[in-house]
Design a protein around this motif. Structure first.
Motif, PDB file in Angstrom:
ATOM      1  N   ASP A   1     -18.158  32.934  10.054  1.00 49.70           N
ATOM      2  CA  ASP A   1     -19.044  31.799   9.834  1.00 49.70           C
ATOM      3  C   ASP A   1     -20.465  32.294  10.055  1.00 49.70           C
ATOM      4  N   ASP A   2     -21.290  32.221   9.018  1.00 54.02           N
ATOM      5  CA  ASP A   2     -22.668  32.693   9.132  1.00 54.02           C
ATOM      6  C   ASP A   2     -23.678  31.545   9.132  1.00 54.02           C
ATOM      7  N   ALA A   3     -23.211  30.325   9.396  1.00 54.13           N
ATOM      8  CA  ALA A   3     -24.094  29.156   9.391  1.00 54.13           C
ATOM      9  C   ALA A   3     -25.188  29.257  10.452  1.00 54.13           C
ATOM     10  N   GLY A   4     -24.963  30.045  11.500  1.00 55.07           N
ATOM     11  CA  GLY A   4     -25.962  30.196  12.552  1.00 55.07           C
ATOM     12  C   GLY A   4     -26.847  31.417  12.370  1.00 55.07           C
ATOM     13  N   GLY A   5     -26.685  32.140  11.260  1.00 56.74           N
ATOM     14  CA  GLY A   5     -27.460  33.354  11.014  1.00 56.74           C
ATOM     15  C   GLY A   5     -26.544  34.542  10.861  1.00 56.74           C
ATOM     16  N   ALA A   6     -26.291  35.262  11.946  1.00 62.80           N
ATOM     17  CA  ALA A   6     -25.383  36.420  11.913  1.00 62.80           C
ATOM     18  C   ALA A   6     -23.944  35.931  11.760  1.00 62.80           C
ATOM     19  N   PRO A   7     -23.137  36.645  10.980  1.00 56.42           N
ATOM     20  CA  PRO A   7     -21.740  36.215  10.806  1.00 56.42           C
ATOM     21  C   PRO A   7     -20.939  36.353  12.099  1.00 56.42           C
ATOM     22  N   VAL A   8     -20.263  35.261  12.472  1.00 58.73           N
ATOM     23  CA  VAL A   8     -19.425  35.231  13.671  1.00 58.73           C
ATOM     24  C   VAL A   8     -17.969  35.302  13.227  1.00 58.73           C
ATOM     25  N   PRO A   9     -17.239  36.368  13.617  1.00 62.21           N
ATOM     26  CA  PRO A   9     -15.826  36.460  13.239  1.00 62.21           C
ATOM     27  C   PRO A   9     -15.000  35.404  13.975  1.00 62.21           C
ATOM     28  N   LEU A  10     -14.118  34.750  13.228  1.00 58.48           N
ATOM     29  CA  LEU A  10     -13.264  33.699  13.765  1.00 58.48           C
ATOM     30  C   LEU A  10     -11.842  33.896  13.262  1.00 58.48           C
ATOM     31  N   VAL A  11     -10.885  33.330  13.975  1.00 55.60           N
ATOM     32  CA  VAL A  11      -9.476  33.457  13.605  1.00 55.60           C
ATOM     33  C   VAL A  11      -8.837  32.068  13.639  1.00 55.60           C
ATOM     34  N   ARG A  12      -8.367  31.595  12.472  1.00 50.35           N
ATOM     35  CA  ARG A  12      -7.610  30.339  12.427  1.00 50.35           C
ATOM     36  C   ARG A  12      -6.202  30.679  12.895  1.00 50.35           C
ATOM     37  N   MET A  13      -5.717  29.902  13.872  1.00 54.83           N
ATOM     38  CA  MET A  13      -4.411  30.173  14.460  1.00 54.83           C
ATOM     39  C   MET A  13      -3.599  28.888  14.515  1.00 54.83           C
ATOM     40  N   ARG A  14      -2.269  29.035  14.480  1.00 54.35           N
ATOM     41  CA  ARG A  14      -1.365  27.886  14.547  1.00 54.35           C
ATOM     42  C   ARG A  14      -0.206  28.153  15.480  1.00 54.35           C
TER      43      ARG A  14
END
Length: 179
Positions: free
Chosen positions: A159-172
């Motif tokens: 997600d780069d909405a805040g500037g720098a891309p932040v790696p995220l993991v969708r988990m279930r």
């Protein structure tokens, strides 16, 4: 250290904002660089609808809030009040996963059972409302906790909405399965 829990109330907001800011700044070190941490602060945070819905918990130790987090029956997967595009639509428990949201631990209390307690409370509450699956968006620093609790990665993104891309993991995780 004895942990207690209760539902969060609006009067907790000031203390929660301090805790959340500290957790983002401190607990992501070693996983994200400074630009990504700043970006994370711009996209993460507390969605106060969770408090209003009665699905957000605080964990306390000796009267101090040491963690917070909860779950949601609404469509938004992550992000605080300041994030545009949140979706307040109610989920169908028979078809859609409940969302685990806004989990934060006060630095100094990480890896002491706070996160596991919040996950257990969230799972029990979501199951009581008929949900069969939990879903969350993990930060890299949170991913080990969620894996240990039985969540599996289903998507990796940034997600780069805040500037720098932040790696995220969708988990279930299916409800009732323990790690």
């Amino acid at each position: 250290m004895e942990l207690t829990h209760r539902l969060a109330v609006r009067d907790d907001l000031a203390e929660l904002q301090v805790l959340i800011g500290a957790a983002i700044r401190e607990l992501q070190k070693g996983f994200l660089d400074e630009a990504q941490i700043a970006s994370s602060q711009a996209i993460m945070g507390l969605d106060t609808a969770l408090i209003d819905d009665g699905t957000y918990f605080v964990v306390e130790a000796e009267g101090l809030i040491v963690g917070c987090g909860g779950w949601s029956r609404r469509a938004t997967l992550y992000g605080g009040d300041h994030l545009v595009g949140r979706d307040a639509a109610l989920l169908d428990p028979g078809r859609e996963p409940a969302k685990v949201r806004a989990m934060y631990t006060r630095p100094g209390f990480a890896r002491r059972g706070v996160g596991r307690l919040i996950l257990a409370l969230s799972e029990a509450a979501a199951a009581a409302e008929g949900f069969a699956v939990l879903e969350l968006m993990a930060t890299l620093s949170g991913e080990p906790l969620y894996r240990a609790a039985g969540f599996v990665a289903v998507e990796r993104l940034a997600d780069d909405a805040g500037g720098a891309p932040v790696p995220l993991v969708r988990m279930r995780k299916p409800i009732g399965v323990t790690g």
